[in-house]
Scaffold this motif. Structure first.
Motif, PDB file in Angstrom:
ATOM      1  N   LEU A 144      44.902   7.996 -10.991  1.00 41.28           N
ATOM      2  CA  LEU A 144      44.243   6.778 -11.459  1.00 41.28           C
ATOM      3  C   LEU A 144      44.631   6.577 -12.917  1.00 41.28           C
ATOM      4  O   LEU A 144      44.512   7.491 -13.731  1.00 41.28           O
ATOM      5  CB  LEU A 144      42.721   6.895 -11.338  1.00 41.28           C
ATOM      6  CG  LEU A 144      42.174   7.152  -9.936  1.00 41.28           C
ATOM      7  CD1 LEU A 144      40.680   7.446  -9.998  1.00 41.28           C
ATOM      8  CD2 LEU A 144      42.455   5.986  -9.011  1.00 41.28           C
ATOM      9  N   LEU A 145      45.091   5.379 -13.242  1.00 44.14           N
ATOM     10  CA  LEU A 145      45.569   5.097 -14.591  1.00 44.14           C
ATOM     11  C   LEU A 145      45.208   3.664 -14.952  1.00 44.14           C
ATOM     12  O   LEU A 145      45.277   2.764 -14.113  1.00 44.14           O
ATOM     13  CB  LEU A 145      47.090   5.292 -14.633  1.00 44.14           C
ATOM     14  CG  LEU A 145      47.795   5.215 -15.974  1.00 44.14           C
ATOM     15  CD1 LEU A 145      47.355   6.364 -16.879  1.00 44.14           C
ATOM     16  CD2 LEU A 145      49.302   5.282 -15.768  1.00 44.14           C
ATOM     17  N   TYR A 204      45.929  -3.481 -17.030  1.00 46.39           N
ATOM     18  CA  TYR A 204      46.295  -3.079 -15.687  1.00 46.39           C
ATOM     19  C   TYR A 204      45.434  -1.923 -15.204  1.00 46.39           C
ATOM     20  O   TYR A 204      44.881  -1.160 -15.991  1.00 46.39           O
ATOM     21  CB  TYR A 204      47.778  -2.701 -15.610  1.00 46.39           C
ATOM     22  CG  TYR A 204      48.100  -1.358 -16.225  1.00 46.39           C
ATOM     23  CD1 TYR A 204      48.051  -0.202 -15.464  1.00 46.39           C
ATOM     24  CD2 TYR A 204      48.445  -1.263 -17.565  1.00 46.39           C
ATOM     25  CE1 TYR A 204      48.325   1.029 -16.031  1.00 46.39           C
ATOM     26  CE2 TYR A 204      48.728  -0.039 -18.133  1.00 46.39           C
ATOM     27  CZ  TYR A 204      48.663   1.103 -17.368  1.00 46.39           C
ATOM     28  OH  TYR A 204      48.926   2.324 -17.922  1.00 46.39           O
ATOM     29  N   LEU A 205      45.316  -1.818 -13.879  1.00 44.74           N
ATOM     30  CA  LEU A 205      44.644  -0.720 -13.191  1.00 44.74           C
ATOM     31  C   LEU A 205      45.605  -0.230 -12.115  1.00 44.74           C
ATOM     32  O   LEU A 205      46.148  -1.032 -11.349  1.00 44.74           O
ATOM     33  CB  LEU A 205      43.352  -1.192 -12.525  1.00 44.74           C
ATOM     34  CG  LEU A 205      42.338  -1.905 -13.417  1.00 44.74           C
ATOM     35  CD1 LEU A 205      41.237  -2.527 -12.561  1.00 44.74           C
ATOM     36  CD2 LEU A 205      41.749  -0.955 -14.421  1.00 44.74           C
ATOM     37  N   TYR A 206      45.820   1.070 -12.052  1.00 39.65           N
ATOM     38  CA  TYR A 206      46.741   1.635 -11.072  1.00 39.65           C
ATOM     39  C   TYR A 206      46.037   2.751 -10.305  1.00 39.65           C
ATOM     40  O   TYR A 206      45.507   3.686 -10.895  1.00 39.65           O
ATOM     41  CB  TYR A 206      47.986   2.182 -11.772  1.00 39.65           C
ATOM     42  CG  TYR A 206      48.909   2.928 -10.845  1.00 39.65           C
ATOM     43  CD1 TYR A 206      49.575   2.266  -9.823  1.00 39.65           C
ATOM     44  CD2 TYR A 206      49.111   4.294 -10.988  1.00 39.65           C
ATOM     45  CE1 TYR A 206      50.421   2.952  -8.967  1.00 39.65           C
ATOM     46  CE2 TYR A 206      49.958   4.983 -10.144  1.00 39.65           C
ATOM     47  CZ  TYR A 206      50.607   4.306  -9.131  1.00 39.65           C
ATOM     48  OH  TYR A 206      51.435   4.975  -8.285  1.00 39.65           O
ATOM     49  N   PHE A 263      47.481  -1.800  -7.252  1.00 36.47           N
ATOM     50  CA  PHE A 263      47.786  -2.107  -8.649  1.00 36.47           C
ATOM     51  C   PHE A 263      47.211  -3.481  -8.953  1.00 36.47           C
ATOM     52  O   PHE A 263      47.452  -4.436  -8.207  1.00 36.47           O
ATOM     53  CB  PHE A 263      49.307  -2.096  -8.859  1.00 36.47           C
ATOM     54  CG  PHE A 263      49.720  -2.351 -10.273  1.00 36.47           C
ATOM     55  CD1 PHE A 263      49.761  -1.316 -11.194  1.00 36.47           C
ATOM     56  CD2 PHE A 263      50.067  -3.627 -10.697  1.00 36.47           C
ATOM     57  CE1 PHE A 263      50.146  -1.550 -12.500  1.00 36.47           C
ATOM     58  CE2 PHE A 263      50.452  -3.866 -11.996  1.00 36.47           C
ATOM     59  CZ  PHE A 263      50.492  -2.821 -12.909  1.00 36.47           C
ATOM     60  N   ARG A 264      46.449  -3.592 -10.018  1.00 36.30           N
ATOM     61  CA  ARG A 264      45.915  -4.893 -10.416  1.00 36.30           C
ATOM     62  C   ARG A 264      46.348  -5.182 -11.834  1.00 36.30           C
ATOM     63  O   ARG A 264      46.308  -4.312 -12.698  1.00 36.30           O
ATOM     64  CB  ARG A 264      44.392  -4.909 -10.337  1.00 36.30           C
ATOM     65  CG  ARG A 264      43.853  -6.285 -10.710  1.00 36.30           C
ATOM     66  CD  ARG A 264      42.433  -6.460 -10.349  1.00 36.30           C
ATOM     67  NE  ARG A 264      41.992  -7.797 -10.689  1.00 36.30           N
ATOM     68  CZ  ARG A 264      40.726  -8.158 -10.705  1.00 36.30           C
ATOM     69  NH1 ARG A 264      39.789  -7.294 -10.386  1.00 36.30           N
ATOM     70  NH2 ARG A 264      40.405  -9.384 -11.021  1.00 36.30           N
ATOM     71  N   ILE A 265      46.732  -6.411 -12.053  1.00 32.36           N
ATOM     72  CA  ILE A 265      47.126  -6.860 -13.385  1.00 32.36           C
ATOM     73  C   ILE A 265      46.364  -8.132 -13.718  1.00 32.36           C
ATOM     74  O   ILE A 265      46.281  -9.042 -12.899  1.00 32.36           O
ATOM     75  CB  ILE A 265      48.649  -7.063 -13.479  1.00 32.36           C
ATOM     76  CG1 ILE A 265      49.042  -7.394 -14.890  1.00 32.36           C
ATOM     77  CG2 ILE A 265      49.155  -8.109 -12.539  1.00 32.36           C
ATOM     78  CD1 ILE A 265      50.192  -6.598 -15.377  1.00 32.36           C
ATOM     79  N   MET A 266      45.747  -8.148 -14.902  1.00 29.06           N
ATOM     80  CA  MET A 266      44.995  -9.304 -15.389  1.00 29.06           C
ATOM     81  C   MET A 266      45.691  -9.738 -16.676  1.00 29.06           C
ATOM     82  O   MET A 266      45.629  -9.053 -17.689  1.00 29.06           O
ATOM     83  CB  MET A 266      43.539  -8.913 -15.631  1.00 29.06           C
ATOM     84  CG  MET A 266      42.846  -8.470 -14.336  1.00 29.06           C
ATOM     85  SD  MET A 266      41.466  -7.321 -14.579  1.00 29.06           S
ATOM     86  CE  MET A 266      42.320  -5.806 -15.003  1.00 29.06           C
ATOM     87  N   GLU A 267      46.350 -10.879 -16.606  1.00 30.75           N
ATOM     88  CA  GLU A 267      47.328 -11.261 -17.623  1.00 30.75           C
ATOM     89  C   GLU A 267      46.993 -12.612 -18.241  1.00 30.75           C
ATOM     90  O   GLU A 267      46.477 -13.508 -17.581  1.00 30.75           O
ATOM     91  CB  GLU A 267      48.681 -11.311 -16.902  1.00 30.75           C
ATOM     92  CG  GLU A 267      49.853 -11.732 -17.695  1.00 30.75           C
ATOM     93  CD  GLU A 267      51.113 -11.799 -16.829  1.00 30.75           C
ATOM     94  OE1 GLU A 267      52.183 -11.724 -17.424  1.00 30.75           O
ATOM     95  OE2 GLU A 267      51.025 -11.946 -15.601  1.00 30.75           O
ATOM     96  N   GLY A 285      42.392   7.525 -15.481  1.00 27.00           N
ATOM     97  CA  GLY A 285      41.137   7.134 -14.859  1.00 27.00           C
ATOM     98  C   GLY A 285      40.978   5.622 -14.857  1.00 27.00           C
ATOM     99  O   GLY A 285      41.727   4.892 -15.507  1.00 27.00           O
ATOM    100  N   ILE A 286      39.997   5.160 -14.079  1.00 22.39           N
ATOM    101  CA  ILE A 286      39.681   3.734 -13.981  1.00 22.39           C
ATOM    102  C   ILE A 286      38.182   3.586 -14.152  1.00 22.39           C
ATOM    103  O   ILE A 286      37.403   4.201 -13.419  1.00 22.39           O
ATOM    104  CB  ILE A 286      40.139   3.144 -12.627  1.00 22.39           C
ATOM    105  CG1 ILE A 286      41.664   3.224 -12.533  1.00 22.39           C
ATOM    106  CG2 ILE A 286      39.649   1.715 -12.454  1.00 22.39           C
ATOM    107  CD1 ILE A 286      42.211   2.784 -11.197  1.00 22.39           C
ATOM    108  N   GLU A 287      37.789   2.780 -15.116  1.00 17.90           N
ATOM    109  CA  GLU A 287      36.370   2.606 -15.414  1.00 17.90           C
ATOM    110  C   GLU A 287      35.624   1.932 -14.272  1.00 17.90           C
ATOM    111  O   GLU A 287      34.516   2.320 -13.926  1.00 17.90           O
ATOM    112  CB  GLU A 287      36.223   1.787 -16.698  1.00 17.90           C
ATOM    113  CG  GLU A 287      34.815   1.753 -17.222  1.00 17.90           C
ATOM    114  CD  GLU A 287      34.746   1.066 -18.570  1.00 17.90           C
ATOM    115  OE1 GLU A 287      33.966   0.091 -18.683  1.00 17.90           O
ATOM    116  OE2 GLU A 287      35.452   1.504 -19.490  1.00 17.90           O
TER     117      GLU A 287
END
Length: 192
Positions: free
Chosen positions: A27-28, A47-49, A56-60, A155-157
């Motif tokens: 998790l990154l 990003y969340l991986y 994979f999520r990207i908020m741009e 990690g991912i919050e």
């Protein structure tokens, strides 16, 4: 004369290095900035991986041809049924000083041609931890697309941000589609 003796030793040491795959943290999360050589695209993204769930999520947010945009994408790699192949070669180098502990960063760079021979790419990750540092991707339309990663955290919050929204529950993947699977780079090349 010393140079002539040290050069073959240095080259032998470099050539003796064998590429080895690394595994990213399961998790990154972090942030990244993207720019293009021809200055048509600039963006900042979080990003969340999730390597375990292959998501994979990207908020741009950014500008494309001097127009602002917001973009939010969730890539679900478990759903991809076509293999993506790349030919690679590998090298490593130190960033910063290597004479004392904690004064430098050892990174590995992977360089190759895109499968359709339309360009080249290079991605750089840390030797220890396999944390992304940068990715460069060559395109005909934009020149080089440069991605710089920063504020990386293992990690991912909020893992809930990697779950598709309710309105996507009935969506189906078209397995017969002729389109190539969406990879990391193609997300940024879509016209905003």
């Amino acid at each position: 004369m010393r140079f002539l003796v040290l050069l073959p030793c240095f080259l032998a040491g470099c050539l003796a290095q064998k590429p080895h795959p690394c595994s990213s943290p399961p998790l990154l999360s972090g942030a990244l900035a993207i720019t293009t050589q021809n200055e048509k695209l600039w963006s900042y993204a979080k990003y969340l991986y999730d390597a375990i769930g292959q998501r994979f999520r990207i908020m741009e947010l950014g500008t494309y041809e001097n127009k602002s945009f917001n973009y939010d994408a969730l890539l679900l790699y478990k759903e991809v049924t076509k293999a993506m192949t790349y030919k690679l070669f590998f090298f490593f180098f130190w960033g910063g000083g290597s004479s004392g502990p904690g004064q430098g960063l050892l990174v590995n760079s992977w360089v190759g041609d895109l499968p359709d021979k339309s360009g080249k790419y290079m991605t750089t990750v840390t030797e220890f931890g396999c944390i992304p540092v940068s990715s460069d991707y060559q395109t005909k339309e934009y020149g080089w697309l440069v991605t710089s990663f920063f504020n990386n955290v293992i990690g991912i919050e909020d893992p809930g941000k990697l779950t598709p929204p309710d309105f996507c529950q009935d969506a189906e993947l078209n397995a017969d589609s002729e389109e190539e699977p969406v990879d990391f780079f193609s997300v940024f090349l879509k016209k905003h």
